[in-house]
Structure formats: structure tokens, C-alpha cells
Scaffold this motif. Structure first.
Motif, PDB file in Angstrom:
ATOM      1  N   VAL A 160     -41.208  13.056   6.533  1.00 16.91           N
ATOM      2  CA  VAL A 160     -41.077  11.641   6.840  1.00 16.91           C
ATOM      3  C   VAL A 160     -41.720  10.844   5.705  1.00 16.91           C
ATOM      4  O   VAL A 160     -42.722  11.261   5.137  1.00 16.91           O
ATOM      5  CB  VAL A 160     -41.710  11.326   8.219  1.00 16.91           C
ATOM      6  N   GLY A 161     -41.085   9.712   5.355  1.00 20.85           N
ATOM      7  CA  GLY A 161     -41.629   8.863   4.306  1.00 20.85           C
ATOM      8  C   GLY A 161     -41.990   7.499   4.827  1.00 20.85           C
ATOM      9  O   GLY A 161     -41.570   7.101   5.918  1.00 20.85           O
ATOM     10  N   MET A 162     -42.801   6.776   4.066  1.00 22.89           N
ATOM     11  CA  MET A 162     -43.017   5.350   4.358  1.00 22.89           C
ATOM     12  C   MET A 162     -43.435   4.662   3.064  1.00 22.89           C
ATOM     13  O   MET A 162     -43.987   5.286   2.168  1.00 22.89           O
ATOM     14  CB  MET A 162     -44.053   5.133   5.468  1.00 22.89           C
ATOM     15  N   ILE A 163     -43.118   3.377   2.997  1.00 24.34           N
ATOM     16  CA  ILE A 163     -43.455   2.579   1.820  1.00 24.34           C
ATOM     17  C   ILE A 163     -44.736   1.795   2.115  1.00 24.34           C
ATOM     18  O   ILE A 163     -44.832   1.131   3.150  1.00 24.34           O
ATOM     19  CB  ILE A 163     -42.319   1.586   1.479  1.00 24.34           C
ATOM     20  N   MET A 164     -45.702   1.884   1.218  1.00 24.29           N
ATOM     21  CA  MET A 164     -46.949   1.144   1.395  1.00 24.29           C
ATOM     22  C   MET A 164     -47.190   0.255   0.187  1.00 24.29           C
ATOM     23  O   MET A 164     -46.896   0.644  -0.948  1.00 24.29           O
ATOM     24  CB  MET A 164     -48.134   2.097   1.523  1.00 24.29           C
ATOM     25  N   ARG A 165     -47.749  -0.913   0.459  1.00 20.14           N
ATOM     26  CA  ARG A 165     -48.141  -1.809  -0.622  1.00 20.14           C
ATOM     27  C   ARG A 165     -49.651  -1.657  -0.810  1.00 20.14           C
ATOM     28  O   ARG A 165     -50.425  -2.138   0.017  1.00 20.14           O
ATOM     29  CB  ARG A 165     -47.808  -3.261  -0.260  1.00 20.14           C
ATOM     30  N   TYR A 209     -52.458  11.784   9.048  1.00 16.14           N
ATOM     31  CA  TYR A 209     -52.246  10.519   9.746  1.00 16.14           C
ATOM     32  C   TYR A 209     -51.346  10.762  10.951  1.00 16.14           C
ATOM     33  O   TYR A 209     -50.790  11.856  11.098  1.00 16.14           O
ATOM     34  CB  TYR A 209     -51.663   9.436   8.821  1.00 16.14           C
ATOM     35  N   THR A 210     -51.254   9.749  11.784  1.00 25.28           N
ATOM     36  CA  THR A 210     -50.344   9.847  12.929  1.00 25.28           C
ATOM     37  C   THR A 210     -49.318   8.728  12.830  1.00 25.28           C
ATOM     38  O   THR A 210     -49.593   7.653  12.301  1.00 25.28           O
ATOM     39  CB  THR A 210     -51.076   9.723  14.282  1.00 25.28           C
ATOM     40  N   ILE A 211     -48.105   9.000  13.322  1.00 27.70           N
ATOM     41  CA  ILE A 211     -47.067   7.980  13.436  1.00 27.70           C
ATOM     42  C   ILE A 211     -46.747   7.837  14.918  1.00 27.70           C
ATOM     43  O   ILE A 211     -46.445   8.825  15.599  1.00 27.70           O
ATOM     44  CB  ILE A 211     -45.818   8.351  12.611  1.00 27.70           C
ATOM     45  N   LEU A 259     -43.902   8.244  22.026  1.00 26.95           N
ATOM     46  CA  LEU A 259     -43.352   9.229  21.077  1.00 26.95           C
ATOM     47  C   LEU A 259     -44.186   9.133  19.808  1.00 26.95           C
ATOM     48  O   LEU A 259     -44.200   8.094  19.137  1.00 26.95           O
ATOM     49  CB  LEU A 259     -41.875   8.920  20.775  1.00 26.95           C
ATOM     50  N   LYS A 260     -44.905  10.202  19.486  1.00 24.43           N
ATOM     51  CA  LYS A 260     -45.867  10.152  18.375  1.00 24.43           C
ATOM     52  C   LYS A 260     -46.006  11.541  17.778  1.00 24.43           C
ATOM     53  O   LYS A 260     -45.717  12.538  18.445  1.00 24.43           O
ATOM     54  CB  LYS A 260     -47.217   9.652  18.889  1.00 24.43           C
ATOM     55  N   TYR A 261     -46.424  11.585  16.527  1.00 19.03           N
ATOM     56  CA  TYR A 261     -46.522  12.890  15.879  1.00 19.03           C
ATOM     57  C   TYR A 261     -47.603  12.892  14.815  1.00 19.03           C
ATOM     58  O   TYR A 261     -47.955  11.862  14.237  1.00 19.03           O
ATOM     59  CB  TYR A 261     -45.176  13.344  15.303  1.00 19.03           C
ATOM     60  N   ALA A 262     -48.144  14.096  14.616  1.00 13.36           N
ATOM     61  CA  ALA A 262     -49.167  14.340  13.606  1.00 13.36           C
ATOM     62  C   ALA A 262     -48.474  14.592  12.276  1.00 13.36           C
ATOM     63  O   ALA A 262     -47.464  15.292  12.226  1.00 13.36           O
ATOM     64  CB  ALA A 262     -49.994  15.561  14.006  1.00 13.36           C
ATOM     65  N   VAL A 263     -49.022  14.021  11.205  1.00 14.97           N
ATOM     66  CA  VAL A 263     -48.403  14.165   9.889  1.00 14.97           C
ATOM     67  C   VAL A 263     -49.453  14.628   8.885  1.00 14.97           C
ATOM     68  O   VAL A 263     -50.572  14.114   8.853  1.00 14.97           O
ATOM     69  CB  VAL A 263     -47.781  12.837   9.407  1.00 14.97           C
ATOM     70  N   LYS A 264     -49.071  15.609   8.076  1.00 13.15           N
ATOM     71  CA  LYS A 264     -49.931  16.092   6.992  1.00 13.15           C
ATOM     72  C   LYS A 264     -49.421  15.498   5.686  1.00 13.15           C
ATOM     73  O   LYS A 264     -48.247  15.672   5.341  1.00 13.15           O
ATOM     74  CB  LYS A 264     -49.880  17.627   6.947  1.00 13.15           C
ATOM     75  N   PHE A 265     -50.293  14.793   4.985  1.00 10.94           N
ATOM     76  CA  PHE A 265     -49.916  14.164   3.714  1.00 10.94           C
ATOM     77  C   PHE A 265     -49.465  15.224   2.717  1.00 10.94           C
ATOM     78  O   PHE A 265     -50.128  16.241   2.541  1.00 10.94           O
ATOM     79  CB  PHE A 265     -51.128  13.393   3.172  1.00 10.94           C
ATOM     80  N   VAL A 266     -48.337  14.975   2.064  1.00 14.07           N
ATOM     81  CA  VAL A 266     -47.817  15.904   1.050  1.00 14.07           C
ATOM     82  C   VAL A 266     -47.993  15.325  -0.351  1.00 14.07           C
ATOM     83  O   VAL A 266     -48.582  15.949  -1.227  1.00 14.07           O
ATOM     84  CB  VAL A 266     -46.329  16.216   1.304  1.00 14.07           C
ATOM     85  N   GLU A 267     -47.484  14.109  -0.578  1.00 10.88           N
ATOM     86  CA  GLU A 267     -47.594  13.500  -1.901  1.00 10.88           C
ATOM     87  C   GLU A 267     -47.237  12.023  -1.815  1.00 10.88           C
ATOM     88  O   GLU A 267     -46.634  11.572  -0.837  1.00 10.88           O
ATOM     89  CB  GLU A 267     -46.645  14.177  -2.903  1.00 10.88           C
ATOM     90  N   ILE A 309     -45.198  10.520   1.342  1.00 12.21           N
ATOM     91  CA  ILE A 309     -44.395  11.579   1.961  1.00 12.21           C
ATOM     92  C   ILE A 309     -45.292  12.501   2.767  1.00 12.21           C
ATOM     93  O   ILE A 309     -46.345  12.933   2.278  1.00 12.21           O
ATOM     94  CB  ILE A 309     -43.630  12.385   0.884  1.00 12.21           C
ATOM     95  N   GLY A 310     -44.898  12.793   4.008  1.00  9.15           N
ATOM     96  CA  GLY A 310     -45.700  13.670   4.858  1.00  9.15           C
ATOM     97  C   GLY A 310     -44.851  14.686   5.583  1.00  9.15           C
ATOM     98  O   GLY A 310     -43.648  14.495   5.778  1.00  9.15           O
ATOM     99  N   GLU A 311     -45.515  15.768   5.974  1.00  2.00           N
ATOM    100  CA  GLU A 311     -44.843  16.816   6.745  1.00  2.00           C
ATOM    101  C   GLU A 311     -45.153  16.635   8.224  1.00  2.00           C
ATOM    102  O   GLU A 311     -46.314  16.472   8.610  1.00  2.00           O
ATOM    103  CB  GLU A 311     -45.318  18.190   6.261  1.00  2.00           C
ATOM    104  N   ILE A 312     -44.109  16.654   9.040  1.00  2.00           N
ATOM    105  CA  ILE A 312     -44.270  16.468  10.482  1.00  2.00           C
ATOM    106  C   ILE A 312     -44.833  17.746  11.095  1.00  2.00           C
ATOM    107  O   ILE A 312     -44.290  18.834  10.897  1.00  2.00           O
ATOM    108  CB  ILE A 312     -42.918  16.099  11.119  1.00  2.00           C
ATOM    109  N   MET A 313     -45.941  17.594  11.823  1.00  2.00           N
ATOM    110  CA  MET A 313     -46.596  18.745  12.456  1.00  2.00           C
ATOM    111  C   MET A 313     -46.313  18.704  13.971  1.00  2.00           C
ATOM    112  O   MET A 313     -45.180  18.843  14.357  1.00  2.00           O
ATOM    113  CB  MET A 313     -48.104  18.698  12.156  1.00  2.00           C
ATOM    114  N   ASP A 314     -47.302  18.448  14.783  1.00  2.00           N
ATOM    115  CA  ASP A 314     -47.099  18.420  16.238  1.00  2.00           C
ATOM    116  C   ASP A 314     -46.456  17.119  16.699  1.00  2.00           C
ATOM    117  O   ASP A 314     -46.797  16.046  16.196  1.00  2.00           O
ATOM    118  CB  ASP A 314     -48.444  18.585  16.951  1.00  2.00           C
TER     119      ASP A 314
END
Lengths: 202, 202
Positions: B59-64, B82-84, B132-140, B153-158
Motif C-alpha cells: 500500500v502507498g500514500m503520498i505525504m507532504r 504504522y496503522t491504516i 476496517l484497519k491493518y498493520a503496515v510495515k514501512f518498506v521504503e 510504501i508499506g507492506e500490509i501485515m495483519d
């Protein structure tokens, strides 16, 4: 309910695709119009259009180069321009059909009955039936090595819209022009506006 | 109606911001939960979450970085997680309020009344009220030099979800759990499902 990482990894491939595609929430529904140097037009549905900034006006989208929208990506690199056309309730079935695997010489306009439209000397085709559409000049692509996708970045040029959408502060009422959203891979939605909220202060 | 590039450039700054933010269509509405190494929690509303791929689940997101969500980006870099949390109709006003400029020591959980929730040993806080929520591990992160934003960019975990959303093929019914979408900067919407469409074939 709880899916662990291991349970997600063990899901049947299509089930996992549906589940993961649902996690990112509502997605923007757009048709990308392009044309190659031989004049072949292409139209492809893309659910990954994303706002990147207003100053300068930039828009991004994620493309999978080795998947269906390859013609789109190739045409953008060749021609340097494309159009983004919001999908509305009247054309979402035709828009969805553009995701079938047409050959490069087959135009999705012909296959779906959507109408190509050209403005001034801009060489990429718009979708006449779209009520909010804009011309985009390709700026750059960033390759995401982690899974082979491309972030395609473009500058927003001319904007064409149904005046029913425009409000006095520049906000566009997408509900008024029946723009649709996508969830997962294949579900289409119109919206019910709850409200606009004021700029948040402590 | 037609806005030329020159007309868009000449718009009053806030009008241009509203207009350009409306062009990208419906946006996903999420709260990003983070915690710094001192245990300060942060919650920020983000409308730029985007699906990047299902295999692996990314999953991706844009941050300023120089704008409101700076604490979020710093916490992600520090902690690696982080969590989404999807925003639903019951909490969208509180979610919007997290965009006010709170200091780093002030938690948006306290300020808005949303409830932090922790699962197992994952150090980033979830939003209890999210369905609806999920744990994310930062990738890059990829820095977009053109306007100083970051693609995170993060990897979706639980994944944690209200079972009312889950359908047999893995698709999640976001309308059933009242997930909201955003248009422009500040408009919130629930949805009306039109239909799901079958995989498109020629």
C-alpha cells in the motif's frame, strides 16, 4: 475478525487479490485516453489516479507495465500526452469493458461505443461522454522496483467540465455530475454527500 | 466549460487548490496511526492511500513532509510501522479534526476522543472505532523531487475487520461498514453501490 499475515499469504490467489484491493478504500474511476504516433487510439480504465499537488497542478497514477494498460503507458512515453476522463454513472459499464485485452490496433472507443473527442491541437483523445476531463502533459515516471509498477506523473493542462459541478470556491461537486467510485476490483458506486467540513483548527 | 492552463495558473490560490484537488475524483479516507520512540501517539487523516499490489500486499500514500502530517512521516521513519484505519460515517468529523496543527506532544487521540487500540506486540496504535484497519510495515519512501512530496510504501501485515464487510470471494463491502470517501479537500461521502461487474472479456 482478524487475518494474520500468514493467513493472507495462504489465501487463494484471487481471494487475496480481492481482499487486498479492498483495503485501500474508495478509488477514483477514470478513463485514460492516449494515441500512438500511428494514430491508433487507446482507452483504459484506471483506478489509481491520485492528487500529487496543486502548485504546480500535478496528478499521478500507478501503471503495471506488463499488464493490461501497457498500450497506455507506451503511448504516453511515445506521445508525451494523455487525457484523464472521470467515469460517470451513464458510462461505467462501457468504461469497465475497456479492461478487456484488446490488441493494439483495436481501439477501445470502437469496441465500447464511447466517443473520441479532440480539442484544439492536443493529440490525445478525450471521452465525449465524460463530464469532467483534463489534458495532461507527461512529466516523468518513477519505477517502483519492489513490484515493477510505475508511478506516472503528469502536469494538468486544460480542464473541461460540466458547469453543474463548479462551485464558487473552486470545489467541484462530483455527486452532481454522477462521477463514480470503485471499490475492490469491480464494484462501482455513486455517492451521498454527508457535508463539507471547515478547515480544522485546534 | 473550459479552464485553460493559463486561467488555472491565474486562479486565486485557494480556488486553485479546491479545483485541482477535485480533479482526481473520489479519494480514500483513512487515519494513519503512529507512535514515536518516546511513546507519543499521532493520528492524521490522509486522503492519498493507494493500492500498489496484492502479491506482495503493498500500500502507498503520498505525504507532504513540510506540511501537517510531518509527525506521521517522522514516526514512520523512526519506528518502521504504522496503522491504516478506514474512516466511517460515525467518526468522520473527529477524523477531519486530526488535520488541525497539534504539537508533537499533543495526541490527536486525546484531542478528538478517538480511542487508541493495540494488538499483540505491534507498537503503532489502531483506531478502535474503525471497522476496517491493518498493520503496515514501512518498506521504503520515494522522494518526488518535482514537488517535494514522498511516496511512502508499506507492506500490509495483519488485517482487522468487521465481518459484515467480508464476502465469500474476498471482496470487502465498504458500503456495509459505512466507509466514507473524500472529494476535494473537505467533502465527505457515503456510497450507493451500483453493481459489481464481471471480469471483462473481448
Amino acid at each position: 475478525m482478524h487475518f494474520t499475515k500468514a493467513q493472507i499469504d495462504a489465501l487463494e490467489k484471487h481471494t487475496r487479490t480481492h481482499l487486498i484491493n479492498s483495503l485501500s478504500g474508495y478509488k477514483s474511476a477514470n478513463l485514460i485516453g492516449t494515441q500512438d504516433l500511428q494514430g491508433n487510439t487507446n482507452l483504459s480504465i484506471v483506478s489509481s489516479v491520485i492528487h500529487l499537488g496543486a502548485h504546480p497542478p500535478l496528478v499521478g497514477m500507478i501503471m503495471r507495465p506488463h499488464s493490461v494498460p501497457r498500450h497506455t503507458f507506451e503511448n504516453i512515453l511515445q506521445s508525451g500526452v494523455y487525457t484523464i476522463n472521470q467515469i460517470n454513472k451513464s458510462i461505467y459499464k462501457q468504461a469497465h469493458q475497456t479492461s478487456a485485452r484488446y490488441d493494439k490496433e483495436e481501439s477501445e472507443f470502437d469496441a465500447t461505443g464511447l466517443t473520441p473527442q479532440y480539442f484544439d491541437d492536443f493529440t490525445a483523445p478525450f471521452v465525449q461522454e465524460s463530464r469532467l476531463k483534463y489534458a495532461v502533459k507527461f512529466v516523468e515516471n518513477q519505477h517502483l522496483a519492489i513490484n515493477g509498477t510505475e508511478l506516472v506523473i503528469g502536469e494538468i493542462m486544460d480542464v473541461y467540465l460540466d458547469k453543474a459541478a463548479l462551485q464558487s470556491d473552486g470545489f467541484l461537486d462530483l455527486q452532481a455530475i454522477e462521477t463514480v467510485a470503485i471499490t475492490g476490483l469491480d464494484s462501482y458506486h455513486t455517492s451521498n454527500k454527508l457535508t463539507r467540513l471547515p478547515y480544522a483548527k485546534k
